[in-house]
Design a protein around this motif. Structure first.
Motif, PDB file in Angstrom:
ATOM      1  N   GLY A 124       0.793  -1.223   0.000  1.00 59.42           N
ATOM      2  CA  GLY A 124       0.000   0.000   0.000  1.00 59.42           C
ATOM      3  C   GLY A 124       0.823   1.269   0.000  1.00 59.42           C
ATOM      4  N   LEU A 125       2.119   1.174  -0.336  1.00 58.68           N
ATOM      5  CA  LEU A 125       2.980   2.356  -0.372  1.00 58.68           C
ATOM      6  C   LEU A 125       2.902   3.019  -1.750  1.00 58.68           C
ATOM      7  CD1 LEU A 125       6.132   0.890   1.450  1.00 58.68           C
ATOM      8  CD2 LEU A 125       4.093   1.959   2.452  1.00 58.68           C
ATOM      9  N   THR A 126       3.307   4.261  -1.812  1.00 57.43           N
ATOM     10  CA  THR A 126       3.259   5.024  -3.062  1.00 57.43           C
ATOM     11  C   THR A 126       4.609   4.953  -3.762  1.00 57.43           C
ATOM     12  OG1 THR A 126       1.627   6.534  -2.122  1.00 57.43           O
ATOM     13  CG2 THR A 126       2.819   7.282  -4.071  1.00 57.43           C
ATOM     14  N   ASN A 127       4.603   4.483  -4.997  1.00 60.59           N
ATOM     15  CA  ASN A 127       5.851   4.429  -5.761  1.00 60.59           C
ATOM     16  C   ASN A 127       6.447   5.827  -5.897  1.00 60.59           C
ATOM     17  OD1 ASN A 127       5.870   1.669  -6.177  1.00 60.59           O
ATOM     18  ND2 ASN A 127       4.768   1.781  -8.115  1.00 60.59           N
ATOM     19  N   GLY A 128       7.764   5.901  -5.727  1.00 60.16           N
ATOM     20  CA  GLY A 128       8.456   7.176  -5.857  1.00 60.16           C
ATOM     21  C   GLY A 128       8.527   7.982  -4.579  1.00 60.16           C
ATOM     22  N   THR A 129       7.869   7.523  -3.513  1.00 60.65           N
ATOM     23  CA  THR A 129       7.881   8.228  -2.230  1.00 60.65           C
ATOM     24  C   THR A 129       8.861   7.547  -1.279  1.00 60.65           C
ATOM     25  OG1 THR A 129       5.580   8.911  -2.483  1.00 60.65           O
ATOM     26  CG2 THR A 129       6.485   8.935  -0.250  1.00 60.65           C
ATOM     27  N   SER A 130       9.638   8.350  -0.547  1.00 60.57           N
ATOM     28  CA  SER A 130      10.631   7.809   0.378  1.00 60.57           C
ATOM     29  C   SER A 130       9.978   7.466   1.718  1.00 60.57           C
ATOM     30  CB  SER A 130      11.755   8.820   0.587  1.00 60.57           C
ATOM     31  OG  SER A 130      12.699   8.342   1.528  1.00 60.57           O
ATOM     32  N   TYR A 131      10.314   6.285   2.243  1.00 59.16           N
ATOM     33  CA  TYR A 131       9.774   5.834   3.524  1.00 59.16           C
ATOM     34  C   TYR A 131      10.903   5.385   4.446  1.00 59.16           C
ATOM     35  CZ  TYR A 131       5.169   5.590   1.260  1.00 59.16           C
ATOM     36  OH  TYR A 131       4.005   5.889   0.601  1.00 59.16           O
ATOM     37  N   VAL A 132      10.723   5.637   5.749  1.00 59.68           N
ATOM     38  CA  VAL A 132      11.560   5.060   6.798  1.00 59.68           C
ATOM     39  C   VAL A 132      10.640   4.218   7.676  1.00 59.68           C
ATOM     40  CG1 VAL A 132      12.998   5.501   8.821  1.00 59.68           C
ATOM     41  CG2 VAL A 132      13.236   6.934   6.773  1.00 59.68           C
ATOM     42  N   ILE A 133      10.978   2.943   7.842  1.00 53.37           N
ATOM     43  CA  ILE A 133      10.109   2.009   8.565  1.00 53.37           C
ATOM     44  C   ILE A 133      10.782   1.628   9.885  1.00 53.37           C
ATOM     45  CG2 ILE A 133       8.932  -0.228   8.448  1.00 53.37           C
ATOM     46  CD1 ILE A 133       9.020   0.083   5.381  1.00 53.37           C
ATOM     47  N   THR A 134      10.046   1.737  10.969  1.00 52.45           N
ATOM     48  CA  THR A 134      10.561   1.470  12.312  1.00 52.45           C
ATOM     49  C   THR A 134       9.959   0.176  12.847  1.00 52.45           C
ATOM     50  OG1 THR A 134      10.839   3.831  12.752  1.00 52.45           O
ATOM     51  CG2 THR A 134      10.770   2.365  14.662  1.00 52.45           C
ATOM     52  N   VAL A 135      10.807  -0.656  13.463  1.00 51.37           N
ATOM     53  CA  VAL A 135      10.381  -1.936  14.025  1.00 51.37           C
ATOM     54  C   VAL A 135      10.583  -1.910  15.537  1.00 51.37           C
ATOM     55  CG1 VAL A 135      10.642  -4.444  13.925  1.00 51.37           C
ATOM     56  CG2 VAL A 135      11.100  -3.066  11.878  1.00 51.37           C
ATOM     57  N   VAL A 136       9.541  -2.305  16.302  1.00 52.74           N
ATOM     58  CA  VAL A 136       9.565  -2.318  17.766  1.00 52.74           C
ATOM     59  C   VAL A 136       9.120  -3.695  18.244  1.00 52.74           C
ATOM     60  CG1 VAL A 136       8.552  -1.354  19.882  1.00 52.74           C
ATOM     61  CG2 VAL A 136       9.103   0.154  17.953  1.00 52.74           C
ATOM     62  N   ALA A 137       9.864  -4.292  19.199  1.00 51.73           N
ATOM     63  CA  ALA A 137       9.503  -5.587  19.772  1.00 51.73           C
ATOM     64  C   ALA A 137       8.653  -5.386  21.029  1.00 51.73           C
ATOM     65  CB  ALA A 137      10.755  -6.389  20.099  1.00 51.73           C
ATOM     66  N   GLU A 138       7.759  -6.356  21.285  1.00 50.95           N
ATOM     67  CA  GLU A 138       6.898  -6.295  22.468  1.00 50.95           C
ATOM     68  C   GLU A 138       6.875  -7.653  23.157  1.00 50.95           C
ATOM     69  OE1 GLU A 138       2.346  -4.939  23.731  1.00 50.95           O
ATOM     70  OE2 GLU A 138       2.819  -5.420  21.644  1.00 50.95           O
ATOM     71  N   ASN A 139       6.924  -7.637  24.512  1.00 46.11           N
ATOM     72  CA  ASN A 139       6.701  -8.854  25.292  1.00 46.11           C
ATOM     73  C   ASN A 139       5.619  -8.592  26.332  1.00 46.11           C
ATOM     74  OD1 ASN A 139       7.976  -7.372  27.304  1.00 46.11           O
ATOM     75  ND2 ASN A 139       9.871  -8.589  27.277  1.00 46.11           N
ATOM     76  N   SER A 140       5.468  -9.482  27.289  1.00 49.24           N
ATOM     77  CA  SER A 140       4.376  -9.337  28.256  1.00 49.24           C
ATOM     78  C   SER A 140       4.542  -8.133  29.160  1.00 49.24           C
ATOM     79  CB  SER A 140       4.269 -10.608  29.111  1.00 49.24           C
ATOM     80  OG  SER A 140       5.500 -10.855  29.798  1.00 49.24           O
ATOM     81  N   VAL A 141       5.745  -7.583  29.224  1.00 50.93           N
ATOM     82  CA  VAL A 141       5.987  -6.413  30.079  1.00 50.93           C
ATOM     83  C   VAL A 141       5.686  -5.118  29.332  1.00 50.93           C
ATOM     84  CG1 VAL A 141       7.720  -5.217  31.469  1.00 50.93           C
ATOM     85  CG2 VAL A 141       7.742  -7.720  31.322  1.00 50.93           C
ATOM     86  N   GLY A 142       5.977  -5.086  28.035  1.00 53.97           N
ATOM     87  CA  GLY A 142       5.731  -3.871  27.272  1.00 53.97           C
ATOM     88  C   GLY A 142       6.562  -3.839  25.992  1.00 53.97           C
ATOM     89  N   ARG A 143       6.601  -2.653  25.377  1.00 52.43           N
ATOM     90  CA  ARG A 143       7.349  -2.481  24.130  1.00 52.43           C
ATOM     91  C   ARG A 143       8.739  -1.917  24.414  1.00 52.43           C
ATOM     92  NH1 ARG A 143       3.170  -0.078  19.516  1.00 52.43           N
ATOM     93  NH2 ARG A 143       1.430  -1.520  19.955  1.00 52.43           N
ATOM     94  N   GLY A 144       9.710  -2.364  23.629  1.00 56.81           N
ATOM     95  CA  GLY A 144      11.070  -1.892  23.769  1.00 56.81           C
ATOM     96  C   GLY A 144      11.369  -0.739  22.818  1.00 56.81           C
ATOM     97  N   PRO A 145      12.640  -0.361  22.707  1.00 57.71           N
ATOM     98  CA  PRO A 145      13.016   0.725  21.789  1.00 57.71           C
ATOM     99  C   PRO A 145      12.909   0.277  20.336  1.00 57.71           C
ATOM    100  CG  PRO A 145      14.973  -0.269  22.747  1.00 57.71           C
ATOM    101  CD  PRO A 145      13.811  -0.893  23.447  1.00 57.71           C
ATOM    102  N   GLY A 146      12.716   1.238  19.454  1.00 59.27           N
ATOM    103  CA  GLY A 146      12.581   0.932  18.035  1.00 59.27           C
ATOM    104  C   GLY A 146      13.902   1.018  17.296  1.00 59.27           C
ATOM    105  N   ALA A 147      13.971   0.362  16.169  1.00 56.45           N
ATOM    106  CA  ALA A 147      15.102   0.458  15.239  1.00 56.45           C
ATOM    107  C   ALA A 147      14.527   0.675  13.846  1.00 56.45           C
ATOM    108  CB  ALA A 147      15.957  -0.801  15.277  1.00 56.45           C
ATOM    109  N   SER A 148      15.179   1.526  13.054  1.00 56.98           N
ATOM    110  CA  SER A 148      14.602   1.948  11.772  1.00 56.98           C
ATOM    111  C   SER A 148      15.456   1.527  10.591  1.00 56.98           C
ATOM    112  CB  SER A 148      14.422   3.471  11.743  1.00 56.98           C
ATOM    113  OG  SER A 148      13.553   3.896  12.765  1.00 56.98           O
TER     114      SER A 148
END
Length: 604
Positions: free
Chosen positions: A396-420
């Motif tokens: 669903g992204l637009t061709n020709g548009t620049s994107y930065v995608i961030t990934v965040v891990a989650e466990n039963s305690v909560g979410r951690g820091p993201g990496a892009s």
């Protein structure tokens, strides 16, 4: 296989689907291959080969390869072998060890069960064998000049696939066997499997994105069945096929998907290949299974050679005999210490697709509680995947548009820091242009239409002709002389401003017309110049390279290449009044002459 994260070579037992041995080989280059002989294993990188004992699983030696390229590896009797195709060097790691020069660049090698390695010199067409323990090549045959082809094995006999004449021929000490027609047009870029499957050769046609199963019965002078055609995804890039006795395996490198088929072309399995980095590697084992290593060595896919089913074997770094937390590189959580949110995912990367991006990452540290999910977010959207998933495609992204995608891990305690990821620009490659080739007066004119550019900006067209350097052309036509085979044209586009990465489009191709009959020549004029007589001719080689020569009495001009209107000069001649001049054109198809009689025109 070599795992970058754990700096180790792992052995996978295909029958059990388990890792059963590990050798620590620190410092090997990312993406190194592992190959084994009778007593030793070898971790092969571009600048170093590390040797470890199969009995002690410890490194015993390092060697410097003859070239800084990733070689093709062959595990055969008397080997293993490393074939450096561009450098034209063959390294035997077995006994006796040797480095054998081939004298020029090579196509993909193959081997027969007696341990003979078969090689094709792409510059000369020579077809050569390196027998077990030999230190020099013996060349038994040669492809026709100007023809392209690939080597394979059928019934344990080396066979050359001539993609110019679309034939199969056995290769032996007596030279080439009688050619057998394939029954379908193959491009010069055809990728041929290492061996036959159920009496057919598997061939990937990258120009038309299809898998072909070609009947080899013609080699035995039996009736040949029509090739089986399996359509592959039209926007994909594909690996060379690898076969067992009943299975064909091909990787869709665009999607990182392994596809398997039986000998009749029926699909058997379609499996996503986990892992990060470059392209996965396929190899046929001696156990009639196909092994697919993920790019970073984190997984092995084991393909059953009879059913085509696929088993995914993760390589988690644990000791095969005594699994411990330390073996995985993770720090165990001491009893009584509460869990915390997970760490950041590692090695986050994204590869652009058509309106999409495929994102990969390394597992986040769980920090005392199992990772239950990963969350991905970008400008305009987000998604969630399970905690065991390390790869997903964002659409669903637009061709020709620049994107930065961030990934965040989650466990039963909560979410951690993201990496892009870095900036990624979705893009769709251009469609294949319609190509035509016309011959006139010894000149081939190649023309094509502007295809659908997929929303990108045209940079240039890339034109390829057999035996010629690739051309970058901004118009929609170009001309050649003396070519044969197939001409291929691709549109190269970019998304974004000048300097943005370029994308090669799908290939359009056309056959070069075969020369039609003997040449013709016509004298247009004869003029008197300061150096003698200048004879102007119209030459037509009918598609073949031609030479022309003019003569007056017993004096002749130089013989020169000619096509269309060409000037020929006869020097050191004297004449009076009316004279007779002859012009001759010569090609492989024969020669023709034309005679002119009159008074030469005087040029001041």
């Amino acid at each position: 296989m070599y795992n970058d994260e754990f700096q180790s070579a792992f052995h996978v037992d295909g029958s059990t689907g388990r890792v059963d041995a590990r050798a620590m080989v620190p410092g090997a280059e990312q993406g190194s291959q592992v190959v084994q002989g009778e007593r030793a294993g070898y971790v092969v990188g571009r600048s170093r080969v590390s040797v470890f004992s199969k009995s002690t699983l410890s490194v015993e030696d390092t060697r410097t390869p003859p070239a800084t390229e990733q070689p093709v590896v062959l595990e055969v009797a008397g080997g293993p072998y490393l074939v450096y195709r561009n450098a034209g060097q063959v390294v035997r790691l077995g006994d006796p060890a040797a480095t054998v020069p081939a004298g020029g660049p090579l196509s993909r090698p193959t081997a027969t069960s007696d341990g003979t390695v078969w090689l094709h010199r792409t510059d000369t067409g020579s077809l050569c064998g390196l027998t077990r323990a030999a230190t020099r090549l013996v060349c038994h045959a040669r492809l026709t000049q100007g023809h392209s082809g690939s080597l394979t094995v059928v019934d344990d006999q080396p066979v050359v696939v001539d993609t110019t004449s679309d034939t199969l021929s056995t290769v032996g000490e007596g030279g080439l066997g009688e050619p057998a027609a394939i029954g379908i047009d193959l491009p010069a870029s055809a990728q041929v499997a290492n061996s036959a499957v159920a009496g057919r050769l598997a061939v990937v046609d990258p120009e038309r994105n299809r898998l072909l199963l070609v009947d080899t019965a013609g080699l035995h002078k039996r009736p040949v069945a029509q090739p089986v055609v399996v359509e592959l995804p039209k926007d994909g890039r594909f690996s060379e096929p690898v076969t067992t006795s009943n299975v064909v395996a091909v990787v869709d490198q665009t999607r990182n998907v392994l596809m398997t088929y039986d000998g009749s072309g029926a699909p058997k399995a379609r499996t996503q290949i986990p892992g990060n980095g470059g392209s996965p590697r396929l190899a046929r084992g001696e156990d009639n299974r196909i092994y697919v290593d993920s790019p970073d060595g984190s997984h092995v896919l084991v393909v059953d050679g009879e059913s085509g089913s696929v088993a995914n074997v993760p390589v988690d770094g644990e000791d095969p005999e005594e699994p411990t937390p330390q073996a995985t590189g993770a720090t165990p959580t001491p009893p009584g210490v509460p869990a915390t949110p997970p760490g950041a995912p590692g090695r986050v990367n994204a590869v652009a697709g058509d309106g999409s991006a495929t994102v990969t990452w390394a597992a986040a540290a769980p920090n005392g509680a199992k990772v239950t999910s990963y969350h991905l977010s970008w400008s305009g959207g987000s998604t969630r995947v399970s905690g065991t998933t390390l790869r997903t495609t964002v659409s669903g992204l637009t061709n020709g548009t620049s994107y930065v995608i961030t990934v965040v891990a989650e466990n039963s305690v909560g979410r951690g820091p993201g990496a892009s990821t870095g900036s990624v620009v979705p893009q769709r490659r251009a469609a294949a242009p319609r190509v035509t080739v016309k011959a006139a007066s010894g000149t081939y004119t190649v023309t094509w239409n502007q295809p659908d550019l997929g929303g990108g900006t045209l940079v240039h067209y890339l034109v390829s002709a057999q035996g010629q350097a690739d051309r970058r052309v901004t118009s929609r036509s170009t001309q050649y002389t003396g070519i044969s085979g197939t001409v291929t044209v691709r549109a190269v586009t970019r998304f974004g401003p000048s300097g943005s990465p370029t994308v090669r489009g799908a290939a359009g191709s056309a056959k070069v017309p075969v020369p039609t009959g003997p040449p013709t020549v016509e004298i247009l004029s004869v003029r008197s110049v300061s150096t003698g007589l200048r004879v102007t001719v119209r030459a037509d080689g009918k598609g073949s390279a031609a030479t022309c020569q003019a003569s007056f009495l017993q004096i002749k001009s130089a013989s020169v290449s000619c096509s269309g209107v060409t000037d020929l000069t006869i020097t050191n001649v004297v004449w009076f009044g009316s004279i007779s001049v002859t012009a001759t054109i010569t090609t492989a198809a024969g020669s023709r002459t034309d005679t002119w009689t009159g008074v030469p025109q005087v040029v001041g």
